[in-house]
Write a protein that holds these residues in place. Structure first.
Motif, mmCIF file in Angstrom:
data_model
loop_
_atom_site.group_PDB
_atom_site.id
_atom_site.type_symbol
_atom_site.label_atom_id
_atom_site.label_comp_id
_atom_site.label_asym_id
_atom_site.label_seq_id
_atom_site.Cartn_x
_atom_site.Cartn_y
_atom_site.Cartn_z
ATOM 1 N N ARG A 76 0.885 -1.194 -0.095
ATOM 2 C CA ARG A 76 -0.137 0.009 0.047
ATOM 3 C C ARG A 76 0.747 1.168 0.096
ATOM 4 O O ARG A 76 0.375 2.446 -0.234
ATOM 5 C CB ARG A 76 -0.852 0.211 1.140
ATOM 6 C CG ARG A 76 -1.910 -1.040 0.946
ATOM 7 C CD ARG A 76 -3.000 -0.988 0.343
ATOM 8 N NE ARG A 76 -3.786 0.206 0.445
ATOM 9 C CZ ARG A 76 -4.874 0.260 1.622
ATOM 10 N NH1 ARG A 76 -4.989 -0.617 2.162
ATOM 11 N NH2 ARG A 76 -5.487 1.291 1.515
ATOM 12 N N LYS A 130 1.183 9.706 -0.891
ATOM 13 C CA LYS A 130 0.376 8.601 -0.600
ATOM 14 C C LYS A 130 -0.307 8.132 0.894
ATOM 15 O O LYS A 130 -0.902 7.327 0.891
ATOM 16 C CB LYS A 130 1.098 7.305 -0.732
ATOM 17 C CG LYS A 130 1.810 7.350 -2.453
ATOM 18 C CD LYS A 130 0.721 7.298 -3.421
ATOM 19 C CE LYS A 130 1.112 7.195 -4.964
ATOM 20 N NZ LYS A 130 0.510 7.781 -5.844
ATOM 21 N N ARG A 152 -9.094 10.045 0.750
ATOM 22 C CA ARG A 152 -9.156 8.747 0.619
ATOM 23 C C ARG A 152 -9.485 7.972 -0.948
ATOM 24 O O ARG A 152 -8.986 7.303 -1.337
ATOM 25 C CB ARG A 152 -10.158 8.184 1.606
ATOM 26 C CG ARG A 152 -10.490 6.466 1.720
ATOM 27 C CD ARG A 152 -11.785 6.366 2.234
ATOM 28 N NE ARG A 152 -11.416 5.283 3.255
ATOM 29 C CZ ARG A 152 -12.324 4.721 3.881
ATOM 30 N NH1 ARG A 152 -13.656 5.020 3.909
ATOM 31 N NH2 ARG A 152 -11.985 3.615 4.830
ATOM 32 N N ASP A 153 -10.347 9.116 -1.340
ATOM 33 C CA ASP A 153 -10.946 8.610 -2.833
ATOM 34 C C ASP A 153 -9.772 8.687 -3.866
ATOM 35 O O ASP A 153 -9.603 8.035 -5.057
ATOM 36 C CB ASP A 153 -12.017 9.686 -3.303
ATOM 37 C CG ASP A 153 -13.437 9.450 -2.659
ATOM 38 O OD1 ASP A 153 -13.362 8.295 -1.929
ATOM 39 O OD2 ASP A 153 -13.983 10.396 -2.467
ATOM 40 N N LYS A 154 -8.667 9.671 -3.311
ATOM 41 C CA LYS A 154 -7.254 9.552 -4.298
ATOM 42 C C LYS A 154 -6.433 8.550 -3.999
ATOM 43 O O LYS A 154 -5.408 8.261 -4.257
ATOM 44 C CB LYS A 154 -6.424 11.056 -3.965
ATOM 45 C CG LYS A 154 -7.287 12.220 -4.508
ATOM 46 C CD LYS A 154 -6.490 13.460 -4.272
ATOM 47 C CE LYS A 154 -7.240 14.767 -4.883
ATOM 48 N NZ LYS A 154 -7.791 15.683 -3.976
ATOM 49 N N GLY A 155 -7.029 7.749 -3.023
ATOM 50 C CA GLY A 155 -5.807 6.472 -2.672
ATOM 51 C C GLY A 155 -4.790 6.915 -1.598
ATOM 52 O O GLY A 155 -3.885 6.100 -1.472
ATOM 53 N N ASP A 186 -7.501 5.674 8.569
ATOM 54 C CA ASP A 186 -7.187 4.227 8.361
ATOM 55 C C ASP A 186 -6.664 3.337 9.392
ATOM 56 O O ASP A 186 -6.790 2.224 9.672
ATOM 57 C CB ASP A 186 -6.620 3.985 6.921
ATOM 58 C CG ASP A 186 -7.127 4.475 5.744
ATOM 59 O OD1 ASP A 186 -8.252 3.854 5.283
ATOM 60 O OD2 ASP A 186 -6.950 5.666 5.237
#
Ligand SMILES: *Cc1c(COP(=O)(O)O)cnc(C)c1O
Length: 372
Positions: A76, A130, A152-155, A186
């Motif tokens: 990740r 990130k 979060r939508d952008k990862g 997260d």
């Protein structure tokens, strides 16, 4: 009057006997790691943060290291990725970023809560960012549900350094629908360093998350990389919590609300009674629950005021006198432009906040007000 900045023996007094009993029980149990006390602590932390998982670990720094190492292990995060981090945090939030060859992206801070400036974060992130490390500094929650969902939508992973904010609540819900810091993003790291709002009698920490894969990876990495006995699936560490510390924490968690209320009472006395044009007090926020790990005032005559208070028997401290990027270990490594954090490090002063009675708090206020 004498008001020490922090005398750890005083706040422990109300539950000393229970700590004694808890220690004796563990000593006679024959189980010193991975036992009933750790299980109970993890259950309670899950409840506190409304997360699916909690893992007791060796300390707060290791909690952050394990989160980052696990995300690397899970694919990740990758070497070279950027992790946004507030410019005024304790160096423990930054060390695991550089240790694993990630790049800290220092975000300047705002002066109402001394936290990461979220508008600036939105502007400064790049395609290489990130993860964001939110630090609820001094016990003041930093969270904006809209912005964090868009990250979060952008990862982008949202990691909380909750070392200073156990029991705090954000103004808007986290990804799991609840508002407790430590359960917003997260994954979160918690510290039970003895001076923290809930402190062990030594080192301890925890990771909280609702991500089952992350929790399992943290457990594995924290125990030599073994998923079962003598079976090492990855190169891990030894970052276990011990039963004695977990037992102490299980006692002290019974007093969490008393501890937080005592700090809030002192903060209210300070906010209501410090009245000196040279001094700015922190904002007592009504839209969120601050837990007053530190009560930080600021003045451009900080060193003078510190010496004046010392002369009057009042201990103070500075959190922190030098931003992490300006520490000798990082000198010349980063190009930063964090003017607010740079200025604050010369202006901030932490007042006594743990187990300060009303008389002592009022004496601190009077003394600050007499500073000319
Ligand atoms: C205390 C602290 C840590 C580290 O915790 P330890 O248990 O001392 O390793 C990390 N981040 C912040 C913001 C802290 O205050």
């Amino acid at each position: 009057m004498n008001v020490p900045f922090l005398d750890l023996s005083k706040p422990e007094a109300p539950w000393l006997q229970r700590l004694d009993e808890a220690a004796v029980k563990v000593i006679h149990s024959g189980r010193y790691l991975h036992g009933a006390q750790t299980d109970r602590l993890e259950q309670r932390l899950k409840g506190l943060f409304s997360t699916q998982e909690a893992v007791g670990v060796s300390n707060g720094l290791d909690a952050i290291r394990l989160i980052i190492a696990s995300y690397l292990h899970m694919g990740r995060l990758h070497e070279g990725d950027e992790v946004a981090v507030p410019a005024n945090t304790y160096i423990a939030s930054v060390l695991p970023i550089t240790e694993f060859n990630l790049k800290p992206l220092f975000i300047d801070v705002e002066t109402s809560g001394y936290n990461m400036n979220l508008e600036l974060l939105e502007k400064k992130i790049t395609s290489k960012t990130k993860a964001v490390m939110l630090v609820h500094l001094y016990g003041t929650p930093v969270w904006d549900a809209r912005l964090m969902h868009s990250m979060r939508d952008k990862g982008i992973l949202i990691i909380e350094d909750n070392a200073q904010a156990i029991g705090a609540h954000a103004p808007t819900p986290g990804f799991n629908g609840a508002t407790a810091t430590g359960g917003l993003g997260d994954a979160s790291a918690l510290s039970f360093y003895p001076t923290k709002n809930i402190g062990a009698l030594g080192d301890a920490g925890a990771v909280a998350t609702s991500d089952k894969e992350l929790a399992a990876t943290v457990r594995t990495l924290a125990n030599y990389g073994s998923d079962r006995r003598y079976h090492n699936i990855t190169e891990g560490y030894n970052c276990r919590i011990d039963e004695l510390q977990a037992a102490f924490l299980n006692v002290k968690l019974d007093y969490l609300n008393d501890i937080l209320e005592s700090r809030a009472r002192t903060a209210r006395i300070y906010c209501g009674n410090i009245d000196n044009p040279a001094v700015t007090t922190p904002v007592y926020m009504t839209d969120r629950r601050q837990v007053w790990h530190q009560y930080v005032i600021r003045t451009d005559r900080r060193d003078e005021l510190k010496a004046f208070l010392a002369q009057k028997g009042i201990g103070t401290d500075i959190h922190y006198p030098c931003p992490p990027y300006a520490q000798p270990c990082y000198r010349g490594v980063f190009k930063t432009d964090c003017k607010v954090a740079d200025r604050l490090s010369g202006e901030i002063l932490s007042l006594p906040i743990a187990a300060v009675d009303e008389e002592a708090a009022l004496y601190v206020c009077e003394t600050i007000n007499s500073f000319r």
